[in-house]
Design a protein around this motif. Sequence first.
Motif, PDB file in Angstrom:
ATOM      1  N   GLN A  79       0.829  -1.198   0.000  1.00 36.94           N
ATOM      2  CA  GLN A  79       0.000   0.000   0.000  1.00 36.94           C
ATOM      3  C   GLN A  79       0.868   1.254   0.000  1.00 36.94           C
ATOM      4  OE1 GLN A  79      -2.822   0.191   3.195  1.00 36.94           O
ATOM      5  NE2 GLN A  79      -3.764   2.061   2.470  1.00 36.94           N
ATOM      6  N   PHE A  80       1.971   1.208   0.742  1.00 37.18           N
ATOM      7  CA  PHE A  80       2.886   2.348   0.752  1.00 37.18           C
ATOM      8  C   PHE A  80       3.506   2.562  -0.628  1.00 37.18           C
ATOM      9  CE2 PHE A  80       7.361   3.671   1.045  1.00 37.18           C
ATOM     10  CZ  PHE A  80       7.178   4.979   1.497  1.00 37.18           C
ATOM     11  N   LEU A  81       3.907   1.484  -1.296  1.00 40.49           N
ATOM     12  CA  LEU A  81       4.523   1.624  -2.622  1.00 40.49           C
ATOM     13  C   LEU A  81       3.537   2.189  -3.643  1.00 40.49           C
ATOM     14  CD1 LEU A  81       6.641  -1.671  -2.839  1.00 40.49           C
ATOM     15  CD2 LEU A  81       7.464   0.654  -2.416  1.00 40.49           C
ATOM     16  N   PHE A  82       2.298   1.706  -3.605  1.00 41.06           N
ATOM     17  CA  PHE A  82       1.301   2.234  -4.544  1.00 41.06           C
ATOM     18  C   PHE A  82       0.972   3.686  -4.221  1.00 41.06           C
ATOM     19  CE2 PHE A  82       0.273  -2.334  -5.284  1.00 41.06           C
ATOM     20  CZ  PHE A  82       0.409  -2.321  -6.663  1.00 41.06           C
ATOM     21  N   ALA A  83       0.923   4.028  -2.930  1.00 43.04           N
ATOM     22  CA  ALA A  83       0.692   5.427  -2.552  1.00 43.04           C
ATOM     23  C   ALA A  83       1.849   6.303  -2.999  1.00 43.04           C
ATOM     24  CB  ALA A  83       0.490   5.533  -1.041  1.00 43.04           C
ATOM     25  N   LEU A  84       3.067   5.762  -2.955  1.00 43.29           N
ATOM     26  CA  LEU A  84       4.242   6.506  -3.400  1.00 43.29           C
ATOM     27  C   LEU A  84       4.164   6.803  -4.892  1.00 43.29           C
ATOM     28  CD1 LEU A  84       6.878   7.652  -2.300  1.00 43.29           C
ATOM     29  CD2 LEU A  84       7.985   5.476  -2.814  1.00 43.29           C
ATOM     30  N   VAL A  85       3.655   5.853  -5.666  1.00 37.74           N
ATOM     31  CA  VAL A  85       3.468   6.077  -7.107  1.00 37.74           C
ATOM     32  C   VAL A  85       2.512   7.241  -7.336  1.00 37.74           C
ATOM     33  CG1 VAL A  85       2.550   5.091  -9.236  1.00 37.74           C
ATOM     34  CG2 VAL A  85       4.005   3.705  -7.761  1.00 37.74           C
ATOM     35  N   GLU A  86       1.407   7.284  -6.571  1.00 38.70           N
ATOM     36  CA  GLU A  86       0.442   8.362  -6.730  1.00 38.70           C
ATOM     37  C   GLU A  86       1.041   9.710  -6.345  1.00 38.70           C
ATOM     38  OE1 GLU A  86      -2.470   8.017  -8.215  1.00 38.70           O
ATOM     39  OE2 GLU A  86      -1.883   5.925  -8.512  1.00 38.70           O
ATOM     40  N   VAL A  87       1.911   9.714  -5.331  1.00 38.42           N
ATOM     41  CA  VAL A  87       2.583  10.957  -4.950  1.00 38.42           C
ATOM     42  C   VAL A  87       3.450  11.461  -6.099  1.00 38.42           C
ATOM     43  CG1 VAL A  87       4.350  11.944  -3.437  1.00 38.42           C
ATOM     44  CG2 VAL A  87       2.542  10.531  -2.472  1.00 38.42           C
ATOM     45  N   PHE A  88       4.240  10.576  -6.687  1.00 42.34           N
ATOM     46  CA  PHE A  88       5.105  10.979  -7.799  1.00 42.34           C
ATOM     47  C   PHE A  88       4.279  11.452  -8.995  1.00 42.34           C
ATOM     48  CE2 PHE A  88       8.414   7.888  -5.990  1.00 42.34           C
ATOM     49  CZ  PHE A  88       9.041   8.909  -5.303  1.00 42.34           C
ATOM     50  N   LYS A  89       3.177  10.755  -9.285  1.00 43.33           N
ATOM     51  CA  LYS A  89       2.330  11.177 -10.401  1.00 43.33           C
ATOM     52  C   LYS A  89       1.739  12.552 -10.148  1.00 43.33           C
ATOM     53  CE  LYS A  89       0.922   6.647 -12.199  1.00 43.33           C
ATOM     54  NZ  LYS A  89      -0.228   5.731 -12.426  1.00 43.33           N
ATOM     55  N   GLY A  90       1.395  12.834  -8.888  1.00 41.27           N
ATOM     56  CA  GLY A  90       0.847  14.137  -8.557  1.00 41.27           C
ATOM     57  C   GLY A  90       1.843  15.270  -8.775  1.00 41.27           C
ATOM     58  N   TYR A  91       3.137  14.969  -8.615  1.00 39.12           N
ATOM     59  CA  TYR A  91       4.168  15.986  -8.811  1.00 39.12           C
ATOM     60  C   TYR A  91       4.682  16.033 -10.246  1.00 39.12           C
ATOM     61  CZ  TYR A  91       4.781  17.514  -3.991  1.00 39.12           C
ATOM     62  OH  TYR A  91       4.597  18.090  -2.762  1.00 39.12           O
ATOM     63  N   PHE A  92       4.605  14.913 -10.963  1.00 39.89           N
ATOM     64  CA  PHE A  92       5.159  14.851 -12.314  1.00 39.89           C
ATOM     65  C   PHE A  92       4.101  14.987 -13.392  1.00 39.89           C
ATOM     66  CE2 PHE A  92       8.502  11.867 -10.295  1.00 39.89           C
ATOM     67  CZ  PHE A  92       9.136  12.967  -9.726  1.00 39.89           C
ATOM     68  N   GLY A  93       2.930  15.491 -13.055  1.00 40.79           N
ATOM     69  CA  GLY A  93       1.898  15.724 -14.059  1.00 40.79           C
ATOM     70  C   GLY A  93       1.199  14.484 -14.536  1.00 40.79           C
ATOM     71  N   GLY A  94       1.047  13.480 -13.677  1.00 36.28           N
ATOM     72  CA  GLY A  94       0.312  12.270 -14.024  1.00 36.28           C
ATOM     73  C   GLY A  94       1.133  11.173 -14.656  1.00 36.28           C
ATOM     74  N   ALA A  95       2.416  11.418 -14.928  1.00 36.93           N
ATOM     75  CA  ALA A  95       3.272  10.398 -15.546  1.00 36.93           C
ATOM     76  C   ALA A  95       4.469  10.132 -14.637  1.00 36.93           C
ATOM     77  CB  ALA A  95       3.745  10.846 -16.913  1.00 36.93           C
TER      78      ALA A  95
END
Length: 426
Positions: A79-95
Amino acid sequence: MISAVYLINLKGEILIYRAYRDDVSRAAADAFRMQVLAAKEFRSPVQVFEKASFFHIRSSNVYLVAATRENVNASMAFQFLFALVEVFKGYFGGAFEEEAVRENFPLVYELLDEVMDFGYPQSCSVDLLKTFIMQEGQQLDPGRALVAASLAPAQVTGAVSWRREGIKYRKNEVFLDVVENVNLLMSSKGTVLKSDVTGEIVMKTYLSGMPECKFGLNDKLMMQGEGKKGGSGSIEMEDVSFHQCVKLGKFDSDKAVTFIPPDGEFVLMKYRVSDNINLPFKVSPIVKELGRTRLEINVKVKAQYSSVTGLNVIVRIPLPPNTAKVTTTAAAGKAKYEPETSELVWRMRKFPGDTEYALSGEVEMSARIEDKKPWSRPPISMEFQVPMLAASGLHVRFLKIYEKSNYNTIKWVRYISKNGQYLNRI
C-alpha cells in the motif's frame, strides 16, 4: 518497518536509493537486482535474500522496491509503494517514468524524506505534501484566485491532514459527478445472465475556509436513518468505500455522509449496485451461417432511455478470423471491418433516446483446410457514454455546505453512465 526504498529501471540500474535503517546490506540489494530483475519472468512480488525481504511493484518503466529485515505487514508495504506512485504522479503531471525521476532527483529525495520517518510511513497525501514541498513552476487553475496558506500547516499531525487552512476563493463552487460503469452479460436468447453497476462519486471542491459538507442519496440505509421508509425510489448499495475525509462515526449513527472536503478533485465514495439496473441499450443480434464461407448479420440496437442522448456509441461485432470481405448497411453511423481484431466496428457519434438503429451485412470467408475448429462466436461488446443517466437509479437528494462565514455556494451535479463489460452473446 521499512529499511530502504529503491527506484530501479528495467535494466536493473538503481536510480534512487534512500536508506532509513542500516540493517539491509548492499550485497542483499545487489542479489535482488541480479536475480530478480535480470530474470525474464518472476512470479512472486516478495523475494528474500540474506534474510531481508524485498517487496516490489512496477510502474511504467520503473520498479519501486521496499526492503526490510523485520516481519512487516506485506499489505502495508505494498500500500505504501502504490501510494508513493500516486505521490510521484501528482508531482510529475500524471506520468511516473524513468525520465521524470532523472530530471527531478532533488524533488524525489525530498519526497522520500517526507513520506517515511525511520522506516515508518507518514502522510502520502499529495495535497498535503504540496503545501510545504512546492515544485518550481507549479501553476494553479488560471480561472481561480487561490490564496495559499503558509508553508507548514498546523494539520500535518492533526486530524484533517488532507486540507490546509487559509484557503480563499473569489467564487465558491462544488462540482459533483456520479460516474457509473454498467456491466452486462446477456444470453443469445435475450436473457440477462449478469448485470451490475460499479460507480464512484467524484467531487471538485473550490471552497474557502474549512467547510463541512453533508451529502444524501436515495440509498435505503440513508433514508431509513432519516426516518423514511425505503420506497420504490430507494436503492441498495453494496461494497461501499469512502474517502478518508468522511466521518464514519456519523455515517454509522445517522446514515449521512458528512465530511470536510479536500481542495480540488477527489473520489468521495465508491459503490456497487446489483439489483434493478436500468440497462441503457438492448442489443438483438442474429447471425446466420450460409454454408461454410458466408455469414449473414443483422444487429439491432435500441436505446432504453429517454430525454437524453448517448455519445460515442461503438458496437464491436466479432467475425471469424478467416473473414475475407464484409459488406454492410447501417441505419446510422459508420461500420468498418478491422482485420487486426477480426471485428466489425459500428460507430455512432450520437444515439438519441427511445431510438432503434439496425445494421445488416454479409461476410465472405476464405475456405481454409487447416481451420477445422468451428467458430466460437465471441460475444458482441459495446462502448458508450450517456450523460445525465444513472443506470443504478442513484439520485443525489441533497448536498449541504456549512462554513462559519456563511458564504453562498454554487453547486453542480452531473450523472454519467459508461460501459464496463457490456457483452451480448450471439
